[in-house]
Design an enzyme around this catalytic site. Structure first.
Site, PDB file in Angstrom:
ATOM      1  N   GLN A 316     -75.385 -40.050 -11.398  1.00  0.00           N
ATOM      2  CA  GLN A 316     -74.328 -40.200 -10.397  1.00  0.00           C
ATOM      3  C   GLN A 316     -74.836 -39.487  -9.151  1.00  0.00           C
ATOM      4  OE1 GLN A 316     -72.051 -38.389 -13.250  1.00  0.00           O
ATOM      5  NE2 GLN A 316     -72.279 -36.295 -12.531  1.00  0.00           N
ATOM      6  N   ASP A 386     -75.109 -37.053 -19.545  1.00  0.00           N
ATOM      7  CA  ASP A 386     -73.718 -36.965 -19.127  1.00  0.00           C
ATOM      8  C   ASP A 386     -73.088 -38.361 -19.133  1.00  0.00           C
ATOM      9  OD1 ASP A 386     -71.878 -34.940 -17.799  1.00  0.00           O
ATOM     10  OD2 ASP A 386     -71.821 -36.541 -16.302  1.00  0.00           O
ATOM     11  N   GLU A 415     -73.477 -37.455 -24.455  1.00  0.00           N
ATOM     12  CA  GLU A 415     -72.162 -36.828 -24.276  1.00  0.00           C
ATOM     13  C   GLU A 415     -71.144 -37.967 -24.252  1.00  0.00           C
ATOM     14  OE1 GLU A 415     -70.409 -36.307 -20.807  1.00  0.00           O
ATOM     15  OE2 GLU A 415     -69.198 -34.572 -21.311  1.00  0.00           O
TER      16      GLU A 415
HETATM   17  O1  LIG Z   1     -66.456 -36.955 -17.966  1.00  0.00           O
HETATM   18  P1  LIG Z   1     -66.697 -35.889 -18.999  1.00  0.00           P
HETATM   19  O2  LIG Z   1     -65.432 -35.246 -19.447  1.00  0.00           O
HETATM   20  O3  LIG Z   1     -67.490 -36.425 -20.143  1.00  0.00           O
HETATM   21  O4  LIG Z   1     -67.539 -34.700 -18.330  1.00  0.00           O
HETATM   22  C1  LIG Z   1     -68.898 -34.710 -17.896  1.00  0.00           C
HETATM   23  O5  LIG Z   1     -69.107 -35.438 -16.740  1.00  0.00           O
HETATM   24  C2  LIG Z   1     -68.368 -34.995 -15.573  1.00  0.00           C
HETATM   25  C3  LIG Z   1     -68.900 -35.785 -14.407  1.00  0.00           C
HETATM   26  O6  LIG Z   1     -70.260 -35.532 -14.300  1.00  0.00           O
HETATM   27  C4  LIG Z   1     -68.502 -33.503 -15.327  1.00  0.00           C
HETATM   28  O7  LIG Z   1     -67.473 -33.137 -14.437  1.00  0.00           O
HETATM   29  C5  LIG Z   1     -67.749 -32.050 -13.586  1.00  0.00           C
HETATM   30  O8  LIG Z   1     -68.496 -32.553 -12.474  1.00  0.00           O
HETATM   31  C6  LIG Z   1     -67.805 -33.476 -11.633  1.00  0.00           C
HETATM   32  C7  LIG Z   1     -68.778 -33.872 -10.566  1.00  0.00           C
HETATM   33  O9  LIG Z   1     -69.195 -32.767  -9.865  1.00  0.00           O
HETATM   34  C8  LIG Z   1     -66.550 -32.801 -11.103  1.00  0.00           C
HETATM   35  O10 LIG Z   1     -65.840 -33.692 -10.267  1.00  0.00           O
HETATM   36  C9  LIG Z   1     -65.659 -32.378 -12.261  1.00  0.00           C
HETATM   37  O11 LIG Z   1     -64.504 -31.713 -11.769  1.00  0.00           O
HETATM   38  C10 LIG Z   1     -66.431 -31.444 -13.149  1.00  0.00           C
HETATM   39  O12 LIG Z   1     -65.656 -31.147 -14.285  1.00  0.00           O
HETATM   40  C11 LIG Z   1     -68.307 -32.735 -16.614  1.00  0.00           C
HETATM   41  O13 LIG Z   1     -68.506 -31.363 -16.425  1.00  0.00           O
HETATM   42  C12 LIG Z   1     -69.292 -33.300 -17.612  1.00  0.00           C
HETATM   43  O14 LIG Z   1     -69.310 -32.561 -18.798  1.00  0.00           O
END
Ligand SMILES: O=P(O)(O)O[C@H]1O[C@H](CO)[C@@H](O[C@H]2O[C@H](CO)[C@@H](O)[C@H](O)[C@H]2O)[C@H](O)[C@H]1O
EC number: 2.4.99.16
Length: 666
Positions: A316, A386, A415
């Site tokens: 991303q 991710d 994940e």
């Molecule tokens: O979507 P998931 O719950 O599987 O989580 C994973 O991917 C997320 C997006 O990459 C990530 O989210 C974190 O990063 C985002 C982008 O910077 C941000 O907007 C979110 O607030 C933050 O939680 C998450 O950590 C990852 O495990």
């Protein structure tokens, strides 16, 4: 059209994935169950063999046993150590000698058809002795037996006794006398390196380690150099893999502030998953953390502590990522010219753009392949991917296939918190490991169902990685269960799955959630979070000794490093989960069996007092056995048998991990 059935029908071979659409997989050292359904018309005896060909070309034949009487399911368990592609097939055959022996053992004592039966036996054995390809020593044995069967100076009973001898049976088990037989086609199985299936993972944010808050409220970020100072402590806890969230430059546009707020202050570092800024994208390192050389040095320190570094692969882009300028076609532009932010409903990721993989599949594939190759060239062989479920599945099939054919040791952890079909298919197409629903399975009933599924149903292709928490997951169970909950979940993860993991802060029982969210208050995803581990340990607040003990047990007990050897037992209390992990002597390097019985009070709030009931056969014990056990967490010892009293006070010890010390017939 399926091929015609052979003379001896052979059906449903295992291991298999989706009717052989993909190769089943195992990890080096894994004990793999092989099985086939085999039967024939009527009542005559049959037998079945597994023929295995190792990646080095060595062929071995293994005698299968009927798994349950009358089931027609034949199987065995084989430990596979050599990495690479194995081939296997099954052979089913009429077991002419066993059929004769069975009938003779009924008829001769009953004085029915005595002479005919002995003559028939002599005929079958003589045929066996003349078979081409049978070793001379076996031919001699069978010739001697044929002579004995025809020796009228011996009683029929004596002749039958000779025919039932152990040696004859052993020889004929491997090289039966069989007039009829069938062979399946060839199947394949990939054995990957041990770490694909076994390991203890520790996740931490390098920017937090050594981060210092200045008087003006700004921060001096931790660096790879300061983070490396934490590695000995992680290694001392017994972890094998250090997983770092993205280490790339972080975007400034739409940067998130503390607690997932949409406006960041001047000193807020932003979420590491908002990848890409003027300083570079997925190929670059955040300048606050250091240089490529600093990263390499960090990995070298990890290696000296016997740990591998795993990197995040998050496909991303922050709006500031170089891709946005150079490849606007990789994103979906809305009619108003803007690009929609990413989401994983109900979560919104306002600080990143999702890639549209259908816009330029070849260009995007080439870019990602290049990035993965770059990090491999920098020494990384494990990637935590991710949100793989928001990208096309065939993209992963191609990428993982190409990367692992170039670098067979590379591991991708999915994940994939998503729907079961998608989660499973990602594992089938090549992900070596997957996150699972483990964190949300907390009751005895849910755990029993879930553990059964991951250790049997999906085990031919999905290696679960039981993370107990993540920066995104602080379950209600942990929020409200206090220290007992943290011990229970760690013990469950570390003793049920060969791969488990935790995100830093778990050992400090960080359990305060942001209201309305399932993640930590003041989450490290949006802030620096230096921690004082030493003070927590001094003050007795830390779970480090407990976690260290769990990892220590995983190292010393090979049964804990297997996936498919879990047996559930029962108890009279709904809060008490009982399971065992058993490794047979023939599969252990030490030549000694390894058996652990784990009893968990899954209710972190209440004492449970009950009786547990063990399936002794699954423990490799005879019915009626009694045996000493030692609790490896407390050193307490007891004499156990089939039914046993337990009392587990979560405030004292919510879990017994019992080593079976040896058995005697009760
Ligand atoms: O979507 P998931 O719950 O599987 O989580 C994973 O991917 C997320 C997006 O990459 C990530 O989210 C974190 O990063 C985002 C982008 O910077 C941000 O907007 C979110 O607030 C933050 O939680 C998450 O950590 C990852 O495990």
């Amino acid at each position: 059209m399926s091929p015609a059935l052979g003379r001896i029908p052979l059906l449903d071979p295992a291991p298999a994935v989706a009717h052989n659409r993909w190769r089943p997989r195992a990890f080096s050292g894994e004990v793999v169950p092989f099985a086939i359904t085999a039967f024939r018309e009527g009542h005559d005896r049959i037998g079945a063999h597994l023929i295995l060909i190792s990646p080095l070309g060595d062929e071995t034949t293994h005698v299968l046993a009927e798994l349950d009487p009358g089931s027609d399911r034949w199987g065995t368990r084989i430990r596979l150590d050599t990495e690479g592609e194995w081939a296997f097939h099954f052979r089913g055959f009429s077991d002419d000698y066993a059929t004769w022996l069975h009938n003779a053992q009924i008829k001769i004592p009953a004085r029915v058809d005595v002479d005919v039966m002995l003559a028939l036996g002599q005929q079958i054995v003589t045929r066996g002795a003349k078979e081409q390809g049978r070793p001379a020593v076996e031919k001699r044995l069978l010739t001697t037996l044929a002579t004995a069967l025809g020796n009228r100076s011996l009683t029929p009973e004596k002749r039958l006794e000779v025919a039932s001898g152990e040696r004859v049976r052993a020889v004929l088990a491997l090289r039966p006398i069989a007039e009829l037989s069938s062979v399946t086609g060839d199947f394949h199985l990939l054995v990957e390196r041990e770490r694909a299936g076994v390991g203890s993972w520790y996740e931490f944010f390098p920017r937090s380690e050594g981060a210092v808050r200045r008087a003006d409220g700004s921060w001096r970020s931790g660096t790879f150099a300061t983070a490396a100072r934490r590695l000995p402590a992680i290694s001392n806890m017994g972890f094998d893999v250090v997983y770092l969230p993205p280490i790339h430059p972080i975007g400034r546009s739409f940067r998130k502030g503390p607690n997932n707020t949409l406006t960041a202050g001047p000193h807020d570092p932003g979420s590491p998953w908002a990848i890409g800024a003027a300083e570079g994208g997925h190929d670059a390192i955040h300048p606050d953390l250091g240089t490529v050389a600093d990263f390499t040095a960090f990995c070298a320190v990890a290696a000296t502590h016997n740990m591998e570094v795993a990197l995040d692969l998050a496909l991303q882009a922050s709006p500031d990522h170089p891709w946005v300028l150079e490849h606007p076609e990789w994103f979906t532009t809305l009619p108003d010219g803007s690009i929609a932010h990413a989401e994983n409903p109900p979560k919104k990721y306002q600080d990143i753009y999702p890639i549209n993989f259908d816009n330029d599949p070849e260009g995007i594939y080439a870019e990602v392949l290049g990035i993965v190759r770059l990090w491999i060239s920098r020494g990384i062989h494990i990637f935590r991917v991710d949100n793989p479920h928001t990208k096309p599945v065939h993209f992963w099939e191609r990428l993982i296939g190409e990367v692992t054919s170039e670098h067979p040791g590379v591991i991708f952890l999915a994940e994939a918190f998503t729907r079961p079909a998608l989660l499973r298919t990602l594992a089938q197409v090549g992900f070596q490991q997957s996150y699972t629903y483990f964190t949300w399975r907390n009751t005895r009933e849910d755990l029993a169902e879930f553990l059964t599924s991951v250790t049997t149903e999906t085990a031919d292709y999905l290696r679960p990685n039981f993370f107990v928490n993540t920066p995104d997951i602080l379950t209600e169970y942990l929020q409200f269960g206090g220290r007992p909950a943290y011990k229970i979940r760690a013990a469950l993860a570390a003793t049920t799955a060969p791969t488990w993991g935790m995100y830093s802060g778990y050992e400090l029982i960080e359990n305060v959630a942001r209201p309305g969210a399932e993640e930590n208050l003041d989450s490290e995803k949006y802030e620096y979070r230096p921690r004082d581990y030493a003070a927590a340990e001094r003050e007795g607040r830390s779970l480090v000794p407990y976690i260290t003990r769990l990892n220590d047990l995983r190292r010393t007990h090979p049964a804990l490093r297997q996936l498919r050897n879990l047996t559930l037992h029962s108890s009279d209390d709904d809060s008490i989960l009982v399971y065992s992990k058993h490794l047979a002597a023939e599969h252990a390097d030490s030549g000694q069996s390894d058996t652990l019985i784990v009893v968990v009070n899954v209710d972190p709030h209440n004492i449970a007092e009950t009786v547990v009931h063990l399936n002794l056969t699954a423990l490799g014990l005879a019915p009626g056995s009694s045996f000493p056990v030692t609790d490896l967490l407390t050193d307490a010892t007891w004499m156990w048998s089939e039914h046993n009293y337990v009392r587990l006070d979560p405030e004292v010890e919510p879990v017994h991990i019992l080593r079976l010390d040896g058995a005697s017939r009760g």
